[in-house]
Design a protein around this motif. Sequence first.
Motif, short mmCIF file in Angstrom:
data_model
loop_
_atom_site.label_atom_id
_atom_site.label_comp_id
_atom_site.label_asym_id
_atom_site.label_seq_id
_atom_site.Cartn_x
_atom_site.Cartn_y
_atom_site.Cartn_z
N CYS A 82 8.99 7.26 -2.46
CA CYS A 82 9.39 6.23 -3.43
C CYS A 82 10.65 6.74 -4.11
O CYS A 82 10.63 7.74 -4.82
CB CYS A 82 8.30 5.99 -4.46
N ALA A 83 11.76 6.04 -3.89
CA ALA A 83 13.06 6.50 -4.39
C ALA A 83 13.21 6.25 -5.88
O ALA A 83 14.20 6.67 -6.49
CB ALA A 83 14.19 5.81 -3.62
N SER A 84 12.25 5.58 -6.48
CA SER A 84 12.33 5.28 -7.92
C SER A 84 11.38 6.15 -8.74
O SER A 84 11.19 5.90 -9.93
CB SER A 84 12.00 3.80 -8.17
N ASN A 85 10.78 7.15 -8.12
CA ASN A 85 9.84 8.02 -8.83
C ASN A 85 10.51 9.35 -9.14
O ASN A 85 10.70 10.19 -8.25
CB ASN A 85 8.58 8.22 -7.98
N GLU A 139 0.85 -1.20 0.00
CA GLU A 139 0.00 0.00 0.00
C GLU A 139 0.88 1.25 0.00
O GLU A 139 1.84 1.34 0.77
CB GLU A 139 -0.87 0.03 1.28
N ARG A 140 0.53 2.20 -0.86
CA ARG A 140 1.20 3.51 -0.81
C ARG A 140 0.81 4.21 0.49
O ARG A 140 -0.38 4.19 0.87
CB ARG A 140 0.78 4.37 -2.01
N THR A 141 1.79 4.82 1.15
CA THR A 141 1.49 5.49 2.43
C THR A 141 2.34 6.74 2.59
O THR A 141 3.52 6.75 2.23
CB THR A 141 1.71 4.54 3.63
N HIS A 171 8.89 -0.34 -0.74
CA HIS A 171 8.90 -1.75 -1.14
C HIS A 171 8.23 -1.92 -2.50
O HIS A 171 7.76 -3.02 -2.81
CB HIS A 171 8.18 -2.59 -0.08
N CYS A 172 8.11 -0.87 -3.30
CA CYS A 172 7.49 -1.02 -4.61
C CYS A 172 8.37 -1.91 -5.49
O CYS A 172 9.52 -2.21 -5.15
CB CYS A 172 7.24 0.34 -5.25
N GLU A 173 7.82 -2.27 -6.64
CA GLU A 173 8.53 -3.20 -7.51
C GLU A 173 9.94 -2.70 -7.85
O GLU A 173 10.89 -3.46 -7.89
CB GLU A 173 7.70 -3.38 -8.78
N LYS A 174 10.05 -1.38 -8.09
CA LYS A 174 11.36 -0.83 -8.49
C LYS A 174 12.31 -0.66 -7.31
O LYS A 174 13.52 -0.76 -7.47
CB LYS A 174 11.16 0.51 -9.19
N CYS A 175 11.77 -0.34 -6.13
CA CYS A 175 12.63 -0.06 -4.97
C CYS A 175 12.99 -1.32 -4.19
O CYS A 175 13.97 -1.31 -3.44
CB CYS A 175 11.92 0.90 -4.01
N ARG A 176 12.19 -2.36 -4.35
CA ARG A 176 12.30 -3.58 -3.54
C ARG A 176 13.73 -4.11 -3.44
O ARG A 176 14.17 -4.55 -2.38
CB ARG A 176 11.39 -4.64 -4.15
ZN LIG Z 1 9.46 2.81 -4.72
#
Ligand SMILES: [Zn+2]
Length: 328
Positions: free
Chosen positions: A110-113, A102-104, A155-160
Motif C-alpha cells: 500500500c503506497a499510502s501507508n 481485500e488486502r493481499t 486499490h485502497c481508498e487512498k491509492c485508488r
Molecule cells: Zn493503498
Amino acid sequence: MTQTPTSSVLVHPDELSRRWIDRCADSGIPTIALHPVGGNDADRSMADLLAKTEDPDFCALLSYAESRGLSVEYEMHAMRYFLPASEFASHPDWFRENENGERTPDLNCCASNPAALDYIAGRAADAARRLTSPLTRPTHRYFFWLDDARGGFCHCEKCRSLSPSDQQMIVTNRILRALKAFDPDASLAYLAYCECAAPPVTVRPDDGIFLEFAPFERDFHAPLDDVSVAKNRASAEPIPALLALFGTDGAKVLEYWLDNSLYSGWKKPPKAFTENKAVVHADFAFYRMLGFSDISTFACYLGEDYEALYGAPDIRATAEEMRRLCND
Ligand SMILES: [Zn+2]
C-alpha cells in the motif's frame, strides 16, 4: 549529477565468472551488473545474492572485476524481499488492496501507508549496505525495482486515484531518502516498465531519481523506432514524456538485445543465441539521438553453461556500440 556515458550487461549472479569479466573488460564494457532472477522467487533469489556477498569465491570475482577496471552494480525486483508476506499477519494494512477490496500479500504494497514505506525503506538501506563492497568502486547507483507483475498495485481508498507509476514513484522516492542517509551520493532508478511505462502524473521524482527505460513489451525483431511495428510504436511512445520529467542526465536504457534467458523462455538449458546486429545498431542510434547517457542490456543465460554447449557467444555489435558510446 552529470552522468558520463556508460553501459552495462546484466547477468545472473551465478553466471558471474572470470570469462564474463574478461569479455566485458576486453570489449570496453565498463560495468557488469548482477541481476537475481525475478518472478515468483524474486525474494529468495535476492536473499541468495545478499548471502553471496560474504562468500569468498564471490568476493574473489569482485576483486578480479575491480582489477580489470570494471564496476559492479546490482539490479533486481526487490519488493517481495523488502516487504515479505510473513509481515501480513501482523500488518495487513501495509499490503495492497486488490480490486475486490481485500488486502493481499501477493505483490507490492500500500503506497499510502507511511509505516509500510518506512519498513520497506529500512530493508532497502540494509540491502544497499550489504551490496556495497569495499572490493569494488562504488557507482552510487541503486536499482531496487517493484514486483515483476501486472495488476499488482493498490486499490485502497487512498491509492485508488494514483496510477501504478505514481505508486511506484512514491515508493521509489521514499527508498532513495533512506539510501541517502548512508550514501549521500545515492541515486535510484525509476523503472519505466510494463504498467509503469508511462510517467507518473501526480508525484514528482525527488532529486537523485533517474529514468531506467526497459521496453519489455517491444518486438525484438525490429528496431524500436520502426513505426510500422505496433508494439514498438507503443513502447517508444512514452519516451519523450519520460525524458521531459526525469531529464536525460543519467537516463538509462535497459534493453534485451543479449537476453538469452528471454529467448530461451527462462528455461535452462539455454538455447543457441544469435545477436540481431541490425536491430542493435539501429536502436543505439535511436537512443543516442534521444540523449540517453546509459545504454545497457540484459545478458543472462550466456554464462559458462552456455559456452559449454555452444562456445563463446557473439556479442560484437552490442560491444562495439557500447565501446563507442563510452569513448565518444
Ligand atoms: Zn493503498
